[in-house]
Motif scaffolding. Structure first.
Motif, PDB file in Angstrom:
ATOM      1  N   THR A  99      41.270  32.479  48.090  1.00 59.97           N
ATOM      2  CA  THR A  99      42.629  31.719  48.021  1.00 59.97           C
ATOM      3  C   THR A  99      43.293  32.050  46.567  1.00 59.97           C
ATOM      4  O   THR A  99      42.669  32.074  45.722  1.00 59.97           O
ATOM      5  CB  THR A  99      42.559  30.268  47.958  1.00 59.97           C
ATOM      6  OG1 THR A  99      41.904  29.789  49.091  1.00 59.97           O
ATOM      7  CG2 THR A  99      43.948  29.709  47.732  1.00 59.97           C
ATOM      8  N   LEU A 100      44.509  32.473  46.733  1.00 60.91           N
ATOM      9  CA  LEU A 100      45.628  32.943  45.495  1.00 60.91           C
ATOM     10  C   LEU A 100      46.618  32.120  45.714  1.00 60.91           C
ATOM     11  O   LEU A 100      47.544  32.149  46.529  1.00 60.91           O
ATOM     12  CB  LEU A 100      45.648  34.429  45.485  1.00 60.91           C
ATOM     13  CG  LEU A 100      47.021  35.037  44.765  1.00 60.91           C
ATOM     14  CD1 LEU A 100      46.507  34.654  43.038  1.00 60.91           C
ATOM     15  CD2 LEU A 100      47.147  36.261  44.598  1.00 60.91           C
ATOM     16  N   VAL A 101      46.836  31.161  44.521  1.00 63.89           N
ATOM     17  CA  VAL A 101      48.087  30.365  44.665  1.00 63.89           C
ATOM     18  C   VAL A 101      49.083  30.940  43.329  1.00 63.89           C
ATOM     19  O   VAL A 101      48.774  30.702  42.087  1.00 63.89           O
ATOM     20  CB  VAL A 101      47.787  28.961  44.132  1.00 63.89           C
ATOM     21  CG1 VAL A 101      49.180  28.089  44.317  1.00 63.89           C
ATOM     22  CG2 VAL A 101      46.736  28.335  45.637  1.00 63.89           C
ATOM     23  N   ASN A 102      50.087  31.518  43.828  1.00 62.48           N
ATOM     24  CA  ASN A 102      51.133  31.910  42.929  1.00 62.48           C
ATOM     25  C   ASN A 102      52.082  30.972  42.511  1.00 62.48           C
ATOM     26  O   ASN A 102      53.027  30.925  43.186  1.00 62.48           O
ATOM     27  CB  ASN A 102      51.780  33.344  43.308  1.00 62.48           C
ATOM     28  CG  ASN A 102      50.738  34.457  43.091  1.00 62.48           C
ATOM     29  OD1 ASN A 102      50.242  34.928  42.286  1.00 62.48           O
ATOM     30  ND2 ASN A 102      50.864  35.218  44.488  1.00 62.48           N
ATOM     31  N   ASN A 103      51.845  30.192  41.719  1.00 65.74           N
ATOM     32  CA  ASN A 103      52.526  28.925  41.246  1.00 65.74           C
ATOM     33  C   ASN A 103      53.406  28.820  40.036  1.00 65.74           C
ATOM     34  O   ASN A 103      54.403  28.098  39.737  1.00 65.74           O
ATOM     35  CB  ASN A 103      51.731  27.613  41.427  1.00 65.74           C
ATOM     36  CG  ASN A 103      52.337  26.391  40.735  1.00 65.74           C
ATOM     37  OD1 ASN A 103      53.259  25.870  41.440  1.00 65.74           O
ATOM     38  ND2 ASN A 103      52.185  26.014  39.478  1.00 65.74           N
TER      39      ASN A 103
END
Length: 284
Positions: free
Chosen positions: A103-107
Protein backbone atom coordinates in the motif's frame (compact mmCIF):
# COMPACT_ATOMS: atom_id res chain seq x y z
CA UNK A 1 13.87 31.12 1.82
CA UNK A 2 13.25 27.59 0.60
CA UNK A 3 12.98 24.89 3.25
CA UNK A 4 16.10 22.83 3.84
CA UNK A 5 15.55 19.16 3.19
CA UNK A 6 15.79 17.06 6.32
CA UNK A 7 16.44 13.39 5.75
CA UNK A 8 16.56 10.91 8.58
CA UNK A 9 15.74 7.26 8.73
CA UNK A 10 15.30 4.93 11.65
CA UNK A 11 13.66 1.56 11.99
CA UNK A 12 11.78 -0.14 14.78
CA UNK A 13 11.80 -3.88 14.09
CA UNK A 14 8.61 -5.86 14.33
CA UNK A 15 8.51 -8.29 17.26
CA UNK A 16 9.24 -11.92 16.53
CA UNK A 17 6.04 -13.90 16.10
CA UNK A 18 5.65 -17.52 17.09
CA UNK A 19 5.14 -19.67 14.02
CA UNK A 20 4.03 -23.26 13.77
CA UNK A 21 6.26 -25.73 11.99
CA UNK A 22 6.13 -25.17 8.25
CA UNK A 23 3.99 -22.03 8.58
CA UNK A 24 5.06 -18.88 6.73
CA UNK A 25 3.63 -15.51 7.67
CA UNK A 26 3.52 -12.93 4.91
CA UNK A 27 3.79 -9.36 6.14
CA UNK A 28 2.25 -6.39 4.41
CA UNK A 29 4.09 -3.11 4.09
CA UNK A 30 2.47 0.31 3.72
CA UNK A 31 4.19 3.64 3.07
CA UNK A 32 2.32 6.75 4.22
CA UNK A 33 3.47 10.31 3.51
CA UNK A 34 2.41 13.21 5.69
CA UNK A 35 2.08 10.68 8.51
CA UNK A 36 2.73 13.01 11.44
CA UNK A 37 -0.80 14.43 11.71
CA UNK A 38 -4.33 14.47 10.35
CA UNK A 39 -5.36 12.01 7.66
CA UNK A 40 -1.85 10.60 7.27
CA UNK A 41 -1.58 9.86 10.98
CA UNK A 42 -5.04 8.27 10.92
CA UNK A 43 -3.99 6.06 8.01
CA UNK A 44 -0.83 4.99 9.84
CA UNK A 45 -2.79 4.23 13.01
CA UNK A 46 -5.40 2.18 11.15
CA UNK A 47 -2.90 0.25 9.04
CA UNK A 48 -0.83 -0.55 12.12
CA UNK A 49 -3.97 -1.82 13.86
CA UNK A 50 -4.59 -4.07 10.85
CA UNK A 51 -1.09 -5.52 11.23
CA UNK A 52 0.73 -3.73 8.43
CA UNK A 53 4.40 -2.91 8.84
CA UNK A 54 4.94 0.75 8.01
CA UNK A 55 7.23 3.26 6.40
CA UNK A 56 6.06 6.64 7.67
CA UNK A 57 7.24 9.85 6.04
CA UNK A 58 7.00 13.41 7.31
CA UNK A 59 8.96 16.56 8.06
CA UNK A 60 8.79 16.33 11.85
CA UNK A 61 11.29 13.73 13.02
CA UNK A 62 10.15 13.84 16.63
CA UNK A 63 6.55 12.98 15.72
CA UNK A 64 7.66 10.12 13.52
CA UNK A 65 9.77 8.68 16.30
CA UNK A 66 6.95 9.10 18.81
CA UNK A 67 4.65 7.11 16.52
CA UNK A 68 7.22 4.34 16.07
CA UNK A 69 7.81 4.09 19.82
CA UNK A 70 4.08 3.81 20.52
CA UNK A 71 3.57 0.97 17.99
CA UNK A 72 6.01 -1.80 18.93
CA UNK A 73 3.56 -4.40 17.65
CA UNK A 74 4.52 -3.68 14.02
CA UNK A 75 7.71 -2.81 12.19
CA UNK A 76 7.96 0.96 11.70
CA UNK A 77 10.58 2.68 9.57
CA UNK A 78 10.64 6.46 9.93
CA UNK A 79 11.82 8.74 7.16
CA UNK A 80 12.07 12.47 7.85
CA UNK A 81 11.97 14.03 4.40
CA UNK A 82 10.77 17.26 2.84
CA UNK A 83 8.69 16.40 -0.23
CA UNK A 84 8.78 19.99 -1.43
CA UNK A 85 12.36 19.29 -2.58
CA UNK A 86 13.74 17.02 -5.28
CA UNK A 87 16.11 15.45 -2.76
CA UNK A 88 13.28 14.52 -0.44
CA UNK A 89 11.16 13.12 -3.27
CA UNK A 90 14.05 11.09 -4.68
CA UNK A 91 14.86 9.60 -1.28
CA UNK A 92 11.31 8.38 -0.72
CA UNK A 93 10.94 7.23 -4.34
CA UNK A 94 13.99 5.01 -3.90
CA UNK A 95 12.29 3.36 -0.94
CA UNK A 96 9.08 2.90 -2.96
CA UNK A 97 11.05 1.17 -5.69
CA UNK A 98 13.16 -1.01 -3.39
CA UNK A 99 10.62 -2.16 -0.80
CA UNK A 100 7.79 -4.66 -1.46
CA UNK A 101 5.01 -2.18 -0.76
CA UNK A 102 1.46 -3.47 -0.64
CA UNK A 103 0.00 0.00 0.00
CA UNK A 104 1.16 3.51 -0.86
CA UNK A 105 -0.71 6.46 0.62
CA UNK A 106 0.27 9.78 -0.97
CA UNK A 107 -1.16 12.06 1.69
CA UNK A 108 1.43 14.82 2.26
CA UNK A 109 0.08 18.31 1.70
CA UNK A 110 0.59 22.00 2.29
CA UNK A 111 -2.20 24.49 2.94
CA UNK A 112 -1.43 27.39 0.63
CA UNK A 113 -4.91 28.80 0.11
CA UNK A 114 -4.76 32.02 -1.87
CA UNK A 115 -5.42 33.41 -5.36
CA UNK A 116 -2.65 32.87 -7.89
CA UNK A 117 -1.58 36.51 -8.05
CA UNK A 118 -1.17 36.54 -4.25
CA UNK A 119 0.64 33.23 -3.99
CA UNK A 120 4.40 33.72 -3.48
CA UNK A 121 6.53 31.87 -6.02
CA UNK A 122 8.17 29.75 -3.33
CA UNK A 123 4.82 28.60 -1.97
CA UNK A 124 3.51 27.85 -5.46
CA UNK A 125 6.58 25.73 -6.15
CA UNK A 126 6.24 23.95 -2.80
CA UNK A 127 2.57 23.19 -3.43
CA UNK A 128 3.18 21.73 -6.88
CA UNK A 129 6.10 19.64 -5.62
CA UNK A 130 4.19 18.20 -2.67
CA UNK A 131 0.83 17.55 -4.38
CA UNK A 132 1.87 16.85 -7.99
CA UNK A 133 5.53 15.92 -8.35
CA UNK A 134 5.83 13.81 -5.19
CA UNK A 135 2.69 11.66 -5.74
CA UNK A 136 3.64 11.19 -9.39
CA UNK A 137 7.21 10.09 -8.72
CA UNK A 138 6.39 7.95 -5.67
CA UNK A 139 3.57 6.19 -7.50
CA UNK A 140 5.79 5.64 -10.53
CA UNK A 141 8.42 4.07 -8.30
CA UNK A 142 6.00 1.81 -6.42
CA UNK A 143 3.73 0.60 -9.22
CA UNK A 144 6.29 -1.48 -11.10
CA UNK A 145 6.91 -3.73 -8.12
CA UNK A 146 3.23 -3.96 -7.24
CA UNK A 147 2.41 -4.97 -10.78
CA UNK A 148 5.15 -7.59 -10.81
CA UNK A 149 3.85 -9.05 -7.53
CA UNK A 150 0.27 -8.89 -8.79
CA UNK A 151 -1.13 -6.93 -5.85
CA UNK A 152 -1.11 -3.51 -4.24
CA UNK A 153 -3.03 -0.31 -3.71
CA UNK A 154 -2.19 3.34 -4.26
CA UNK A 155 -4.26 5.99 -2.47
CA UNK A 156 -3.80 9.59 -3.58
CA UNK A 157 -5.31 12.02 -1.09
CA UNK A 158 -6.93 14.96 -2.90
CA UNK A 159 -10.14 16.72 -1.86
CA UNK A 160 -13.52 17.91 -3.08
CA UNK A 161 -11.94 21.24 -4.04
CA UNK A 162 -10.74 19.30 -7.11
CA UNK A 163 -14.31 19.64 -8.43
CA UNK A 164 -14.73 23.33 -7.52
CA UNK A 165 -13.42 24.86 -10.76
CA UNK A 166 -16.82 25.86 -12.20
CA UNK A 167 -17.90 27.56 -8.95
CA UNK A 168 -18.39 31.36 -9.19
CA UNK A 169 -16.25 33.65 -7.06
CA UNK A 170 -19.26 34.51 -4.94
CA UNK A 171 -19.66 30.88 -3.92
CA UNK A 172 -16.14 30.18 -2.70
CA UNK A 173 -12.71 31.82 -2.56
CA UNK A 174 -10.37 31.14 -5.44
CA UNK A 175 -7.51 28.69 -4.82
CA UNK A 176 -6.34 28.13 -8.37
CA UNK A 177 -3.08 26.29 -7.77
CA UNK A 178 -4.37 24.26 -4.84
CA UNK A 179 -7.50 23.21 -6.73
CA UNK A 180 -5.41 22.45 -9.81
CA UNK A 181 -3.08 20.10 -7.94
CA UNK A 182 -6.02 18.16 -6.55
CA UNK A 183 -7.65 17.95 -9.98
CA UNK A 184 -4.37 16.52 -11.28
CA UNK A 185 -4.59 13.75 -8.69
CA UNK A 186 -8.15 12.92 -9.77
CA UNK A 187 -7.29 12.67 -13.48
CA UNK A 188 -4.01 10.82 -12.87
CA UNK A 189 -5.64 8.30 -10.54
CA UNK A 190 -8.53 7.60 -12.90
CA UNK A 191 -6.23 7.14 -15.90
CA UNK A 192 -3.72 5.04 -13.96
CA UNK A 193 -6.52 2.84 -12.67
CA UNK A 194 -7.46 2.11 -16.27
CA UNK A 195 -3.83 1.43 -17.18
CA UNK A 196 -3.54 -1.11 -14.36
CA UNK A 197 -6.86 -2.87 -14.95
CA UNK A 198 -6.47 -6.61 -14.50
CA UNK A 199 -3.06 -6.40 -12.81
CA UNK A 200 -4.23 -6.73 -9.20
CA UNK A 201 -3.13 -3.17 -8.42
CA UNK A 202 -5.87 -0.78 -7.29
CA UNK A 203 -5.70 3.00 -7.53
CA UNK A 204 -7.89 5.36 -5.56
CA UNK A 205 -8.12 9.12 -5.30
CA UNK A 206 -9.57 10.11 -1.93
CA UNK A 207 -11.60 13.33 -1.97
CA UNK A 208 -12.80 14.40 1.47
CA UNK A 209 -14.41 17.72 2.21
CA UNK A 210 -13.45 19.74 5.28
CA UNK A 211 -11.68 17.50 7.79
CA UNK A 212 -10.94 18.18 11.45
CA UNK A 213 -7.12 18.28 11.39
CA UNK A 214 -4.26 20.75 11.95
CA UNK A 215 -4.21 21.47 8.21
CA UNK A 216 -6.33 24.63 8.27
CA UNK A 217 -4.83 25.87 11.54
CA UNK A 218 -1.41 26.03 9.89
CA UNK A 219 -2.97 28.35 7.31
CA UNK A 220 -4.31 30.55 10.10
CA UNK A 221 -7.92 29.57 9.42
CA UNK A 222 -10.33 29.03 12.29
CA UNK A 223 -12.86 26.44 11.15
CA UNK A 224 -13.92 25.37 14.63
CA UNK A 225 -17.51 26.45 13.92
CA UNK A 226 -17.65 24.55 10.60
CA UNK A 227 -18.99 20.98 10.63
CA UNK A 228 -16.04 18.74 9.80
CA UNK A 229 -15.49 15.05 9.21
CA UNK A 230 -13.00 13.20 11.39
CA UNK A 231 -9.77 11.92 9.86
CA UNK A 232 -10.66 8.46 11.13
CA UNK A 233 -13.92 8.50 9.14
CA UNK A 234 -12.00 9.55 6.03
CA UNK A 235 -9.74 6.52 6.40
CA UNK A 236 -12.76 4.26 6.98
CA UNK A 237 -14.26 5.51 3.70
CA UNK A 238 -11.00 4.98 1.82
CA UNK A 239 -10.49 1.40 2.94
CA UNK A 240 -14.14 0.53 2.33
CA UNK A 241 -13.96 2.27 -1.04
CA UNK A 242 -11.04 0.03 -2.02
CA UNK A 243 -13.15 -3.00 -1.11
CA UNK A 244 -15.97 -1.62 -3.28
CA UNK A 245 -13.62 -1.02 -6.20
CA UNK A 246 -14.10 2.76 -6.20
CA UNK A 247 -11.46 4.75 -8.05
CA UNK A 248 -12.88 8.06 -6.78
CA UNK A 249 -13.79 7.96 -3.10
CA UNK A 250 -15.77 10.93 -1.78
CA UNK A 251 -16.42 10.20 1.92
CA UNK A 252 -19.02 12.94 2.39
CA UNK A 253 -21.06 12.47 -0.80
CA UNK A 254 -24.11 10.37 0.04
CA UNK A 255 -25.39 10.07 -3.55
CA UNK A 256 -22.60 8.39 -5.50
CA UNK A 257 -24.69 8.94 -8.62
CA UNK A 258 -23.64 12.60 -8.54
CA UNK A 259 -20.04 11.58 -9.13
CA UNK A 260 -21.07 9.13 -11.83
CA UNK A 261 -22.96 11.93 -13.57
CA UNK A 262 -19.87 14.16 -13.51
CA UNK A 263 -17.70 11.47 -15.05
CA UNK A 264 -20.28 10.51 -17.68
CA UNK A 265 -20.49 14.17 -18.71
CA UNK A 266 -16.71 14.39 -18.98
CA UNK A 267 -16.60 11.29 -21.18
CA UNK A 268 -19.46 12.62 -23.30
CA UNK A 269 -17.52 15.83 -23.93
CA UNK A 270 -14.37 13.84 -24.68
CA UNK A 271 -16.26 11.62 -27.11
CA UNK A 272 -18.14 14.53 -28.67
CA UNK A 273 -15.08 16.17 -30.18
CA UNK A 274 -14.52 16.40 -33.92
CA UNK A 275 -11.83 17.49 -36.35
CA UNK A 276 -14.28 20.15 -37.57
CA UNK A 277 -14.38 23.57 -35.96
CA UNK A 278 -17.43 23.89 -33.73
CA UNK A 279 -20.17 26.06 -35.16
CA UNK A 280 -20.02 28.62 -32.35
CA UNK A 281 -16.43 29.50 -33.30
CA UNK A 282 -17.15 30.16 -36.95
CA UNK A 283 -17.56 33.68 -38.21
CA UNK A 284 -21.16 34.86 -38.43
Amino acid sequence: MRNTTRLHESRTPAPAAGQGKGTAVMSTLALVTGATSGIGRAFAERLAALGHDLVIVGRRKERLEEFAASHPEVGVRTVAADLSTDEGIDTVAEICAAEPLTTLVNNAGVSHYMPLDELPAGKARELVHVKVVAPTMLTRAAVAGMRERGEGAVVNVAGMIAFSGPAPHSQMPRRAVYAGTLAHLVAMSQTLSAELEGTGVAVQVLCPGVVATEFHERQGLDLSAVPRMSADDVVTASLRGLELGETVCAPGVEDAGLLDAVFRAELAAFGGQSHRLATRYRAA
